[in-house]
Design a protein around this motif. Structure first.
Motif, PDB file in Angstrom:
ATOM      1  N   ILE A 240       0.814  -1.214   0.000  1.00  0.00           N
ATOM      2  CA  ILE A 240       0.000   0.000   0.000  1.00  0.00           C
ATOM      3  C   ILE A 240       0.851   1.271   0.000  1.00  0.00           C
ATOM      4  O   ILE A 240       0.519   2.255  -0.671  1.00  0.00           O
ATOM      5  N   ARG A 241       1.972   1.264   0.686  1.00  0.00           N
ATOM      6  CA  ARG A 241       2.791   2.483   0.764  1.00  0.00           C
ATOM      7  C   ARG A 241       3.710   2.649  -0.433  1.00  0.00           C
ATOM      8  O   ARG A 241       4.399   3.669  -0.559  1.00  0.00           O
ATOM      9  N   LYS A 242       3.727   1.691  -1.316  1.00  0.00           N
ATOM     10  CA  LYS A 242       4.466   1.824  -2.571  1.00  0.00           C
ATOM     11  C   LYS A 242       3.556   2.295  -3.710  1.00  0.00           C
ATOM     12  O   LYS A 242       4.018   2.616  -4.801  1.00  0.00           O
ATOM     13  N   MET A 243       2.260   2.328  -3.445  1.00  0.00           N
ATOM     14  CA  MET A 243       1.276   2.633  -4.489  1.00  0.00           C
ATOM     15  C   MET A 243       1.173   4.130  -4.756  1.00  0.00           C
ATOM     16  O   MET A 243       1.084   4.933  -3.823  1.00  0.00           O
ATOM     17  N   PRO A 244       1.196   4.549  -6.023  1.00  0.00           N
ATOM     18  CA  PRO A 244       1.041   5.969  -6.346  1.00  0.00           C
ATOM     19  C   PRO A 244      -0.417   6.413  -6.224  1.00  0.00           C
ATOM     20  O   PRO A 244      -1.326   5.593  -6.185  1.00  0.00           O
ATOM     21  N   GLY A 245      -0.610   7.716  -6.215  1.00  0.00           N
ATOM     22  CA  GLY A 245      -1.974   8.246  -6.190  1.00  0.00           C
ATOM     23  C   GLY A 245      -2.510   8.413  -4.786  1.00  0.00           C
ATOM     24  O   GLY A 245      -1.759   8.561  -3.828  1.00  0.00           O
ATOM     25  N   ARG A 246      -3.821   8.361  -4.667  1.00  0.00           N
ATOM     26  CA  ARG A 246      -4.476   8.584  -3.389  1.00  0.00           C
ATOM     27  C   ARG A 246      -5.296   7.376  -2.966  1.00  0.00           C
ATOM     28  O   ARG A 246      -5.718   6.575  -3.794  1.00  0.00           O
ATOM     29  N   ILE A 247      -5.568   7.292  -1.661  1.00  0.00           N
ATOM     30  CA  ILE A 247      -6.510   6.307  -1.140  1.00  0.00           C
ATOM     31  C   ILE A 247      -7.467   7.038  -0.207  1.00  0.00           C
ATOM     32  O   ILE A 247      -7.043   7.750   0.712  1.00  0.00           O
ATOM     33  N   VAL A 248      -8.760   6.884  -0.455  1.00  0.00           N
ATOM     34  CA  VAL A 248      -9.794   7.513   0.366  1.00  0.00           C
ATOM     35  C   VAL A 248     -10.309   6.494   1.370  1.00  0.00           C
ATOM     36  O   VAL A 248     -10.539   5.326   1.029  1.00  0.00           O
ATOM     37  N   GLY A 249     -10.488   6.925   2.604  1.00  0.00           N
ATOM     38  CA  GLY A 249     -10.977   6.045   3.656  1.00  0.00           C
ATOM     39  C   GLY A 249     -12.281   6.537   4.255  1.00  0.00           C
ATOM     40  O   GLY A 249     -12.674   7.692   4.077  1.00  0.00           O
ATOM     41  N   LEU A 250     -12.951   5.643   4.978  1.00  0.00           N
ATOM     42  CA  LEU A 250     -14.222   5.935   5.652  1.00  0.00           C
ATOM     43  C   LEU A 250     -13.972   6.052   7.151  1.00  0.00           C
ATOM     44  O   LEU A 250     -13.297   5.216   7.750  1.00  0.00           O
ATOM     45  N   THR A 251     -14.518   7.106   7.754  1.00  0.00           N
ATOM     46  CA  THR A 251     -14.346   7.293   9.190  1.00  0.00           C
ATOM     47  C   THR A 251     -15.632   7.896   9.773  1.00  0.00           C
ATOM     48  O   THR A 251     -16.677   7.906   9.103  1.00  0.00           O
ATOM     49  N   ARG A 252     -15.572   8.384  11.006  1.00  0.00           N
ATOM     50  CA  ARG A 252     -16.699   9.063  11.667  1.00  0.00           C
ATOM     51  C   ARG A 252     -16.237  10.423  12.148  1.00  0.00           C
ATOM     52  O   ARG A 252     -15.119  10.573  12.659  1.00  0.00           O
ATOM     53  N   ASP A 253     -17.110  11.440  11.992  1.00  0.00           N
ATOM     54  CA  ASP A 253     -16.723  12.764  12.466  1.00  0.00           C
ATOM     55  C   ASP A 253     -17.055  12.905  13.950  1.00  0.00           C
ATOM     56  O   ASP A 253     -17.479  11.942  14.604  1.00  0.00           O
ATOM     57  N   ASN A 254     -16.867  14.133  14.511  1.00  0.00           N
ATOM     58  CA  ASN A 254     -17.061  14.315  15.950  1.00  0.00           C
ATOM     59  C   ASN A 254     -18.512  14.234  16.377  1.00  0.00           C
ATOM     60  O   ASN A 254     -18.811  14.262  17.564  1.00  0.00           O
ATOM     61  N   ARG A 255     -19.413  14.121  15.371  1.00  0.00           N
ATOM     62  CA  ARG A 255     -20.839  13.921  15.699  1.00  0.00           C
ATOM     63  C   ARG A 255     -21.266  12.477  15.470  1.00  0.00           C
ATOM     64  O   ARG A 255     -22.442  12.156  15.587  1.00  0.00           O
ATOM     65  N   GLY A 256     -20.299  11.631  15.121  1.00  0.00           N
ATOM     66  CA  GLY A 256     -20.615  10.223  14.905  1.00  0.00           C
ATOM     67  C   GLY A 256     -21.160   9.916  13.526  1.00  0.00           C
ATOM     68  O   GLY A 256     -21.581   8.786  13.256  1.00  0.00           O
ATOM     69  N   GLN A 257     -21.147  10.915  12.632  1.00  0.00           N
ATOM     70  CA  GLN A 257     -21.673  10.704  11.286  1.00  0.00           C
ATOM     71  C   GLN A 257     -20.586  10.163  10.360  1.00  0.00           C
ATOM     72  O   GLN A 257     -19.411  10.444  10.534  1.00  0.00           O
ATOM     73  N   ARG A 258     -21.020   9.387   9.364  1.00  0.00           N
ATOM     74  CA  ARG A 258     -20.078   8.834   8.391  1.00  0.00           C
ATOM     75  C   ARG A 258     -19.420   9.964   7.612  1.00  0.00           C
ATOM     76  O   ARG A 258     -20.070  10.906   7.177  1.00  0.00           O
ATOM     77  N   ALA A 259     -18.095   9.847   7.411  1.00  0.00           N
ATOM     78  CA  ALA A 259     -17.351  10.874   6.683  1.00  0.00           C
ATOM     79  C   ALA A 259     -16.222  10.204   5.902  1.00  0.00           C
ATOM     80  O   ALA A 259     -15.740   9.128   6.256  1.00  0.00           O
ATOM     81  N   PHE A 260     -15.811  10.858   4.820  1.00  0.00           N
ATOM     82  CA  PHE A 260     -14.757  10.328   3.954  1.00  0.00           C
ATOM     83  C   PHE A 260     -13.548  11.260   3.998  1.00  0.00           C
ATOM     84  O   PHE A 260     -13.697  12.486   4.016  1.00  0.00           O
ATOM     85  N   VAL A 261     -12.362  10.661   4.012  1.00  0.00           N
ATOM     86  CA  VAL A 261     -11.140  11.449   4.138  1.00  0.00           C
ATOM     87  C   VAL A 261     -10.062  10.871   3.227  1.00  0.00           C
ATOM     88  O   VAL A 261     -10.129   9.711   2.811  1.00  0.00           O
ATOM     89  N   LEU A 262      -9.058  11.693   2.905  1.00  0.00           N
ATOM     90  CA  LEU A 262      -7.881  11.192   2.211  1.00  0.00           C
ATOM     91  C   LEU A 262      -6.998  10.496   3.233  1.00  0.00           C
ATOM     92  O   LEU A 262      -6.382  11.142   4.083  1.00  0.00           O
ATOM     93  N   THR A 263      -6.970   9.176   3.162  1.00  0.00           N
ATOM     94  CA  THR A 263      -6.227   8.383   4.138  1.00  0.00           C
ATOM     95  C   THR A 263      -4.752   8.311   3.797  1.00  0.00           C
ATOM     96  O   THR A 263      -3.892   8.362   4.661  1.00  0.00           O
ATOM     97  N   LEU A 264      -4.450   8.179   2.499  1.00  0.00           N
ATOM     98  CA  LEU A 264      -3.061   8.072   2.077  1.00  0.00           C
ATOM     99  C   LEU A 264      -2.853   8.921   0.833  1.00  0.00           C
ATOM    100  O   LEU A 264      -3.624   8.834  -0.120  1.00  0.00           O
ATOM    101  N   GLN A 265      -1.829   9.753   0.852  1.00  0.00           N
ATOM    102  CA  GLN A 265      -1.527  10.604  -0.297  1.00  0.00           C
ATOM    103  C   GLN A 265      -0.016  10.823  -0.336  1.00  0.00           C
ATOM    104  O   GLN A 265       0.481  11.900  -0.070  1.00  0.00           O
ATOM    105  N   ALA A 266       0.693   9.733  -0.654  1.00  0.00           N
ATOM    106  CA  ALA A 266       2.168   9.759  -0.633  1.00  0.00           C
ATOM    107  C   ALA A 266       2.700  10.405  -1.902  1.00  0.00           C
ATOM    108  O   ALA A 266       3.307   9.767  -2.745  1.00  0.00           O
ATOM    109  N   ARG A 267       2.476  11.713  -2.019  1.00  0.00           N
ATOM    110  CA  ARG A 267       2.893  12.441  -3.211  1.00  0.00           C
ATOM    111  C   ARG A 267       3.784  13.605  -2.824  1.00  0.00           C
ATOM    112  O   ARG A 267       3.894  13.967  -1.664  1.00  0.00           O
TER     113      ARG A 267
END
Length: 446
Positions: free
Chosen positions: A288-315
């Motif tokens: 995964i850490r050798k892969m170019p580009g971005r990886i988007v992940g799923l998490t929860r915000d401070n209100r407990g709602q589903r949210a999407f974030v850039l998890t990996l962006q080794a650029r």
């Protein structure tokens, strides 16, 4: 009752109550019975979306000439995309920032990238997918660089001779300026030679091996034993595939691939004179850490709602330039959205049905061509929806005259070989008419 009407029974009743009548028929009470139409409407049988489009296209193009009916492939394929795809990708929810650095204002973009990654990982049978690349050729080249960077001392990557020549040339260009040595694995009977591969691996110095499935000639290769041989030599096994074909074929993950790459144009993206396209790249979790580009992940915000974030962006924008895995600054986001919506609309059953229609059409076309007595299958190997035939006449003249008759009748490989492809877009009538055209061309030339 009215399948495509948006009004419910409650809506209709509210309307009737408002105008003060008891039924829909009462709305027409003032129309004399003598002039009411009581017969069956002279309407044609129901048509599928594809058939309706063909009908209206024929009306629109009447007298102006129809576009060529495509029986060519070689990396770009004439697959159909449901009308709803174009409509959905224009919705404002997805028209967020060009690049999603600020997650709080880019949830639409991040959401569909996450779904794209999830579906591509499932389609390829791999652990991880990145957020998309330019096309299949550059994705393969990036995979070669991943293998090179992953290796400690090896500096050679082997390309199968059955890999698409266009892809090989791009890989060679990338490799030249990164110090990667490229060698070819010979083919035998249209498929990659496992004995020759094993022989080269024993010599050492190999960082990765690239094969294609189906290969450039349309042949479905048996890669049993390839992954074991490659891994025994401490190299990475890279499988390039046409994305749509994975709906029915064994996945790269099942073949033991470390990296799965290829072109996603076959997932409904229009041919558009060769672009734009989309490249996909998936890999095992350990890479995964050798892969170019971005990886988007799923998490929860401070209100407990589903949210999407850039998890990996080794650029290079985020880490030291010499540590960056890629300098691609656009992730082909619109094309990723297109593919995401297409896959969602088609579903597993739709993808499989399209693939099966393509397979059936290609084998039917081969049978019909062979019956003319002028064509012979070049490789006695299993194929999917693309195949090579030897023609006993002038290939250039045949393709030119077919084009004049309205058919793009394949891709010329050499003076005696044509490669043809069939997708779900081609009906039995299309195939029969192409074969009849070829027979007429032969008769006129005799």
């Amino acid at each position: 009752m009215y399948k495509y009407f948006p009004h419910t029974e409650a809506d209709l009743q509210a309307m009737l109550d408002k105008v003060g009548v008891d039924s829909l028929d009462a709305l027409y009470a003032d129309i004399p019975e003598s002039i009411r139409f009581r017969q069956e409407y002279n309407l044609p049988e129901a048509l599928s979306e594809v058939e309706i489009r063909r009908l209206f296209d024929s009306i629109a193009n009447y007298g102006a000439g129809d576009p060529l009916t495509v029986f060519a492939g070689a990396g770009i394929y004439d697959h159909y995309a449901p009308s709803v795809v174009q409509n959905i990708i224009q919705r404002s929810e997805f028209l967020t920032s060009y690049t999603p650095y600020q997650a709080e204002i880019s949830q639409g973009t991040l959401h569909y990238i996450f779904e794209y990654q999830s579906m591509m990982a499932e389609l390829t049978g791999m652990d991880i997918s990145n957020a998309s690349m330019y096309d299949g050729s550059t994705a393969t080249a990036e995979a070669v660089l991943m293998a090179f960077n992953h290796a400690k001392k090896a500096d050679t990557v082997l390309l199968s001779a059955t890999l698409d020549p266009k892809v090989s040339r791009v890989v060679e260009t990338y490799a030249k300026y990164h110090g990667v040595h490229i060698e070819s694995i010979p083919e035998e009977g249209g498929v990659t030679s496992l004995p020759r591969l094993a022989e080269r691996l024993q010599q050492g110095g190999v960082a990765g091996v690239v094969v294609q499935q189906p290969n450039y000639y349309g042949i479905v290769e048996d890669y049993s034993g390839f992954a074991d041989a490659v891994h025994k030599a401490n190299a990475l096994f890279i499988v390039n595939s046409i994305a749509a074909d994975l709906a029915v074929l064994k996945t790269p993950g099942e073949w033991g691939a470390d990296i799965a790459v290829g072109d996603g144009q076959s997932l409904g993206i229009p041919m558009s004179f060769g672009g734009p396209s989309i490249g996909y790249m998936c890999c095992t979790e350990k890479l995964i850490r050798k892969m170019p580009g971005r990886i988007v992940g799923l998490t929860r915000d401070n209100r407990g709602q589903r949210a999407f974030v850039l998890t990996l962006q080794a650029r290079e924008q985020h880490i030291r330039r010499q540590k960056a895995t890629s300098n691609i600054c656009s992730n082909q986001s619109l094309m990723a959205l297109y593919v995401t919506v297409y896959l969602s609309v088609m579903g597993r059953q739709g993808l499989r049905q399209a693939a099966e229609l393509s397979y059936g059409g290609a084998h039917y076309l081969l049978e019909q061509l062979q019956q003319t007595g002028h064509f012979k299958l070049k490789y006695q190997q299993p194929f999917f929806n693309e195949f090579c035939v030897c023609y006993d006449g002038d290939v250039d003249a045949l393709l030119s005259e077919c084009a004049d008759a309205g058919y793009m009748a394949g891709v010329k490989l050499d003076q005696h070989t044509i490669m043809l492809a069939v997708t779900e877009q081609r009906s039995k009538e299309d195939i029969d008419e192409l074969v009849e055209t070829i027979q007429q061309i032969r008769e006129d030339a005799a």
